[in-house]
Design a protein around this motif. Sequence first.
Motif, PDB file in Angstrom:
ATOM      1  N   GLY A   1       0.828  -1.191   0.000  1.00 49.48           N
ATOM      2  CA  GLY A   1       0.000   0.000   0.000  1.00 49.48           C
ATOM      3  C   GLY A   1       0.865   1.244   0.000  1.00 49.48           C
TER       4      GLY A   1
ATOM      5  N   ARG B   1      -8.208   2.204   5.737  1.00 54.04           N
ATOM      6  CA  ARG B   1      -7.862   2.139   4.320  1.00 54.04           C
ATOM      7  C   ARG B   1      -9.119   2.248   3.446  1.00 54.04           C
ATOM      8  NH1 ARG B   1      -3.289  -1.205   1.329  1.00 54.04           N
ATOM      9  NH2 ARG B   1      -2.565  -1.485   3.468  1.00 54.04           N
TER      10      ARG B   1
ATOM     11  N   ASP C   1      -2.222   4.820   3.588  1.00 54.31           N
ATOM     12  CA  ASP C   1      -3.021   3.677   4.039  1.00 54.31           C
ATOM     13  C   ASP C   1      -2.739   3.303   5.492  1.00 54.31           C
ATOM     14  OD1 ASP C   1      -4.356   3.170   1.571  1.00 54.31           O
ATOM     15  OD2 ASP C   1      -2.534   2.242   0.800  1.00 54.31           O
TER      16      ASP C   1
ATOM     17  N   TYR D   1      -2.339  -1.357  -4.003  1.00 52.73           N
ATOM     18  CA  TYR D   1      -2.670  -2.644  -3.396  1.00 52.73           C
ATOM     19  C   TYR D   1      -2.468  -3.772  -4.406  1.00 52.73           C
ATOM     20  CZ  TYR D   1      -5.050  -6.052  -0.487  1.00 52.73           C
ATOM     21  OH  TYR D   1      -5.327  -7.149   0.290  1.00 52.73           O
TER      22      TYR D   1
END
Length: 315
Positions: free
Chosen positions: A95, A262, A99, A126
């Motif tokens: 990430g 997130r 995040d 991601y």
Amino acid sequence: MDEILLSNFMVLYDLVQREDYDLWIGDEAWELDYYLHENPEQKRAAYVWLTDFVGWLPMPDGGEHEASLTADYNEEMIEHIARYPRVRDRAIFVGAPADIVPDRFGPSLPLIREWTEAHYDFTVDYITGFDRSDFADRDGIRSGLGFGSSERVCVVTVGGSGVGSHLLRRVIAAYPEAKRLVPDLRMVVVAGPRIDASSLPTQEGMEVRAYVPDLYRHLAACDLAVVQGGLTTTMELTAAGRPFLYFPLAHHFEQNFHVRHRLSRYGAGRCMDYATSTPEGIAVALAEEIGRRPDYGDVKPGGAARAAAHIAELI
């Protein structure tokens, strides 16, 4: 729990005693990371650590004891990294810095995001495990899965968790009212590997499956999903641009803090509280969300390539 974690570490220990490897990758292998730092002389290869969250956080109802316990564990981890920086040849966060939760590791301890930025490389994006271009023909996927063009499909899944049977039962109980509110509703309940599908009640017009191959295809093709609060499933839904209800497990700090942070950053999903969600309330939320056109933040596809590039440097 300590006995279980140590036993897990010894599996790796026995394996690497018998055979040489050029690289070890610990994907949130907490026991591997902990005992390697406790016994750094046991490291015999390049070692990569991956995770999508950093920092143990106390639940509010845990009181001072839980706050003290998590801060102590975090402090031990920070000391491990400072004392033996050679153990982790790479630490990769799946990430971006944004995040990471803005909290501290504990009183008088560093900010989690600030410390992580100083000690990790980032994939930035991601890693979903699939290419979004595979879902360009969503109508074709729906047809291939047997979803009719005139029906709205709700997929209910709790992944591989055995604790999800309670959520499945409550959503199943919500189905009659949801069907009244959404007449063209079709519900597909996926029990997963640890829940006996035959133990779940059934309702006319819905189906319970023990397993479906390539679950992410069903999630990408559905009109709504109802899931637990795990990051993998919720981010697959975010990447696919599907509306979803998610129920973080009670007292599960990762799902309640890290995952929720997130998802909030992406503007994704509708967080639900299992303890206060009645079948009627779930039915109303389902009717409000199904078919909605989400405006999520973009989950770009570069994360896997960046992780691979960091790892390849060590081979």
